[in-house]
Design a protein around this motif. Structure first.
Motif, short mmCIF file in Angstrom:
data_model
loop_
_atom_site.label_atom_id
_atom_site.label_comp_id
_atom_site.label_asym_id
_atom_site.label_seq_id
_atom_site.Cartn_x
_atom_site.Cartn_y
_atom_site.Cartn_z
N LEU A 169 -8.08 14.30 1.54
CA LEU A 169 -6.75 14.76 1.80
C LEU A 169 -6.93 15.13 3.23
O LEU A 169 -6.40 14.79 3.98
N ILE A 170 -7.78 16.27 3.40
CA ILE A 170 -7.87 16.93 4.64
C ILE A 170 -8.77 15.93 5.59
O ILE A 170 -8.48 15.72 6.72
N GLY A 171 -9.60 15.05 5.08
CA GLY A 171 -10.28 14.28 5.89
C GLY A 171 -9.17 13.07 6.37
O GLY A 171 -9.44 12.63 7.68
N GLY A 172 -8.29 12.78 5.77
CA GLY A 172 -7.42 11.72 6.16
C GLY A 172 -6.61 12.14 7.33
O GLY A 172 -6.18 11.75 8.48
N GLN A 173 -6.18 13.57 7.38
CA GLN A 173 -5.54 14.18 8.23
C GLN A 173 -6.47 14.34 9.60
O GLN A 173 -6.12 14.18 10.73
N LEU A 174 -7.75 14.61 9.37
CA LEU A 174 -8.54 14.83 10.51
C LEU A 174 -8.93 13.50 11.15
O LEU A 174 -9.16 13.12 12.45
N LEU A 175 -9.07 12.44 10.40
CA LEU A 175 -9.22 10.96 10.76
C LEU A 175 -8.06 10.44 11.93
O LEU A 175 -8.30 9.95 12.66
N ALA A 176 -6.78 10.99 11.22
CA ALA A 176 -5.64 10.54 11.88
C ALA A 176 -5.71 11.22 13.50
O ALA A 176 -5.29 10.51 14.43
N SER A 177 -6.16 12.44 13.44
CA SER A 177 -6.16 13.25 14.68
C SER A 177 -7.24 12.70 15.66
O SER A 177 -7.00 12.45 16.92
N LEU A 178 -8.28 12.23 15.10
CA LEU A 178 -9.44 11.82 15.62
C LEU A 178 -8.79 10.32 16.37
O LEU A 178 -9.53 10.07 17.49
N VAL A 179 -8.35 9.35 15.58
CA VAL A 179 -8.06 8.33 16.27
C VAL A 179 -7.01 8.60 17.40
O VAL A 179 -7.01 7.94 18.50
N LEU A 180 -6.04 9.56 17.41
CA LEU A 180 -5.13 9.82 18.12
C LEU A 180 -6.11 10.04 19.56
O LEU A 180 -5.80 9.70 20.77
N LYS A 278 -2.30 24.74 24.81
CA LYS A 278 -2.19 23.63 23.66
C LYS A 278 -3.26 22.79 23.46
O LYS A 278 -3.67 22.63 22.15
N VAL A 279 -4.08 22.54 24.54
CA VAL A 279 -5.52 22.02 24.35
C VAL A 279 -6.55 22.91 23.25
O VAL A 279 -6.92 22.46 22.64
N VAL A 280 -6.39 24.06 23.70
CA VAL A 280 -7.35 25.16 22.86
C VAL A 280 -6.71 25.33 21.56
O VAL A 280 -7.66 25.17 20.62
N ALA A 281 -5.49 25.31 21.52
CA ALA A 281 -4.96 25.59 20.10
C ALA A 281 -5.53 24.14 19.26
O ALA A 281 -5.54 24.40 18.14
N SER A 282 -5.25 22.99 19.95
CA SER A 282 -5.66 21.97 19.14
C SER A 282 -7.24 21.92 18.48
O SER A 282 -7.38 21.58 17.38
N GLN A 283 -7.86 22.65 19.48
CA GLN A 283 -9.28 22.58 19.55
C GLN A 283 -9.82 23.43 18.16
O GLN A 283 -10.60 23.06 17.41
N VAL A 284 -8.93 24.63 18.20
CA VAL A 284 -9.37 25.69 17.35
C VAL A 284 -8.75 25.11 15.84
O VAL A 284 -9.46 25.29 14.89
N THR A 285 -7.64 24.62 15.72
CA THR A 285 -7.15 24.23 14.46
C THR A 285 -8.04 23.03 14.05
O THR A 285 -7.91 22.58 12.77
N THR A 286 -8.61 22.05 14.81
CA THR A 286 -9.36 21.03 14.54
C THR A 286 -10.71 21.36 13.80
O THR A 286 -11.12 20.91 12.71
N VAL A 287 -11.26 22.46 14.32
CA VAL A 287 -12.59 22.76 13.97
C VAL A 287 -12.43 23.68 12.91
O VAL A 287 -12.97 23.54 11.67
N ALA A 288 -11.14 24.16 12.38
CA ALA A 288 -10.87 25.06 11.41
C ALA A 288 -10.64 24.05 10.23
O ALA A 288 -11.26 24.35 9.11
N LEU A 289 -9.99 23.12 10.42
CA LEU A 289 -9.74 21.96 9.40
C LEU A 289 -10.86 21.35 8.80
O LEU A 289 -11.13 20.98 7.84
N PHE A 290 -11.88 21.09 9.85
CA PHE A 290 -13.21 20.52 9.42
C PHE A 290 -14.08 21.45 8.55
O PHE A 290 -14.47 20.95 7.57
N VAL A 291 -13.95 22.48 8.99
CA VAL A 291 -14.87 23.71 8.14
C VAL A 291 -14.14 23.64 6.65
O VAL A 291 -14.73 23.91 5.75
N TYR A 292 -12.99 23.83 7.05
CA TYR A 292 -12.12 24.00 5.62
C TYR A 292 -12.64 22.80 4.68
O TYR A 292 -12.53 22.80 3.76
N MET A 293 -12.30 21.42 5.37
CA MET A 293 -12.60 20.20 4.35
C MET A 293 -14.17 20.49 3.88
O MET A 293 -14.29 20.10 2.74
N VAL A 294 -15.18 20.68 4.46
CA VAL A 294 -16.45 20.99 4.18
C VAL A 294 -16.63 21.83 3.16
O VAL A 294 -17.67 21.34 2.17
#
Length: 451
Positions: A169-180, A278-294
């Protein structure tokens, strides 16, 4: 002779483990695709909004696409009921196949939709219809995949295996973000608006075909005699277990609200309130989501050791105490490292729930209404509380009462805490590991049959 027997037993165990792992991969792969497609809409709305809603300013266009996004949420309860009924009457595999095929159709439809310039007002109407199909699909996917993964996993390892539902579920969200991010690097904004926004939906449709192929090899986990039960997949049959439904609804409401607060809303919160770049915020939340998924499998594994009830009490108890001071602390810092650390504290706590979200619900319902009970309770609670989290938070912020939202989350976590205390211990009263006396544990005098 004993050595030969032991070797054969070891071989059988290894083969069984491989079959179970492949079943988890097949079921969870569709979950990944479902959530990727669902979030692609939100992430790429900035680019296709002018194509379908050309009139007005950019804010009005985004509001229109957000309204269509909400339609997907409101279709989830219908999907939870429809696919839960299919899974309980026709089998888990059939429901899983139909749901991913439907998501493929919805994603492909969006990818090839004509624009407003071509067909006028028919364009946004078709977009709504495609979104409704996706909403139905993702609403039905959760309950069926949670049910299937709980039934196919080996006893004593169900929490670990079921945790991969939220990994995907989280991976799908991260994958969509990565494609963007990739498409933003390869294409100009003009190209993305003109045609580039269609690419992620084509990718989603193709990925759904792969998931469909993987699901063809799934072994059905529902026995024929359960399919033939008069209660199978019916609301009347589910009503017999209304206490279990109420408990699941309560902790799903708190869990979904906390999940969306700490994931999808968090980026906007640290930009609007903490005033982080905004860019830093995106980086922080993306890394947090990745760790959360793992870390999800760890919490699933942990629940196999300490029990699902203990995990739920830890999630809701710690959550209701910490959410207000934690959100205030996150909103008061612009340090990305500190912000990441604070967000991870929240994500670790809710992992006690998300790591076992599917299995803890599946254990409380008998086979003949398991997919319906899990899917419908989740879909309704998720739509009402999770789906509205961001809108409620932004509305209260605009009203000058932002902290009220944090207290609202705390109250719903308190409700989840009470539900967790009332929840029967699945080890003794669950329909998968225990003796199936869930209703008796919740106060019913009639002892239900074993699942």
């Amino acid at each position: 002779m004993s050595d030969i027997t032991a070797t054969a037993a070891t071989g059988d165990d290894a083969a069984d483990r491989r079959r179970r792992i492949m079943a988890i991969v097949g079921s969870s792969s569709g979950n990944l695709v479902e959530w990727y497609d669902f979030y692609c809409y939100a992430f790429f709305a900035l680019y296709f909004a002018p194509v379908f809603f050309p009139a007005g300013d950019s804010t009005s266009q985004l509001l229109n696409t957000a309204a269509v996004f909400a339609v997907g949420f409101f279709m989830r309860p219908i999907g939870g009921w429809l696919f839960g009924r299919i899974a309980d009457r026709l089998g888990r595999k059939t429901s899983l196949m139909i749901s991913v095929l439907m998501m493929c159709s919805g994603s492909l439809a969006i990818a090839v939709l004509p624009t407003y310039a071509t067909v006028g007002t028919l364009a946004p109407v078709l977009l709504v219809l495609a979104r409704m199909v996706q909403g139905l699909s993702v609403g039905g996917e959760y309950g069926t995949s949670a049910t299937y993964m709980s039934e196919v996993a080996a006893k004593g390892q169900r929490g670990f295996y079921a945790s991969f539902q939220y990994v995907t579920l989280i991976g799908g969200q991260l994958l969509a973000s990565l494609v963007l991010v990739v498409l933003q690097g390869l294409l100009t904004a003009e190209q993305l608006t003109a045609w580039g926004w269609r690419i992620p939906f084509v990718i989603g449709a193709l990925a759904a075909v792969v998931a469909l192929f993987l699901r063809r090899s799934l072994t059905e986990t529902m026995r024929e005699e359960n399919k033939d039960s008069k209660d199978s997949g019916t609301l009347a049959g589910l009503f017999k277990h209304w206490r279990a439904f109420a408990v699941v609804f309560a902790f799903t409401a708190g869990g979904s609200l906390a999940f969306y607060t700490l994931t999808t809303y968090m980026q906007k919160y640290i930009v609007n309130t903490a005033h982080m770049d905004k860019v830093v915020a995106s980086q922080v939340t993306t890394v947090a989501l990745f760790v959360y998924m793992v870390i999800q499998p760890f919490f699933g594994w942990l629940s196999d050791r300490i029990g699902r009830k203990t995990s739920m009490i830890l999630f809701s108890g710690l959550g209701m105490v910490m959410i207000v001071p934690l959100m205030l602390a996150i909103g008061a810092t612009t340090d990305p490292v500190l912000s990441f650390g604070l967000i991870m504290i929240g994500l670790v706590v809710i992992s006690f729930y998300t790591g076992i979200s599917g299995i803890v619900k599946a254990e409380l319902f008998p086979t003949q209404v398991r997919a319906l009970g899990v899917g419908l309770s989740y879909a309704v609670a998720n739509s009402v509380f999770g789906g509205t989290a961001e809108a409620v938070a932004l509305w209260l912020k605009r009203a000058g009462a932002e902290s009220s939202f944090f207290w609202y989350v705390a109250v719903m976590l308190a409700v989840a805490f009470v539900a967790s205390l009332l929840m029967p211990n699945p080890k003794r009263h669950g329909y998968l590991d225990g003796d199936g006396t869930v209703e008796e544990a919740l106060g019913r005098k009639t002892r239900p049959a074993l699942a």
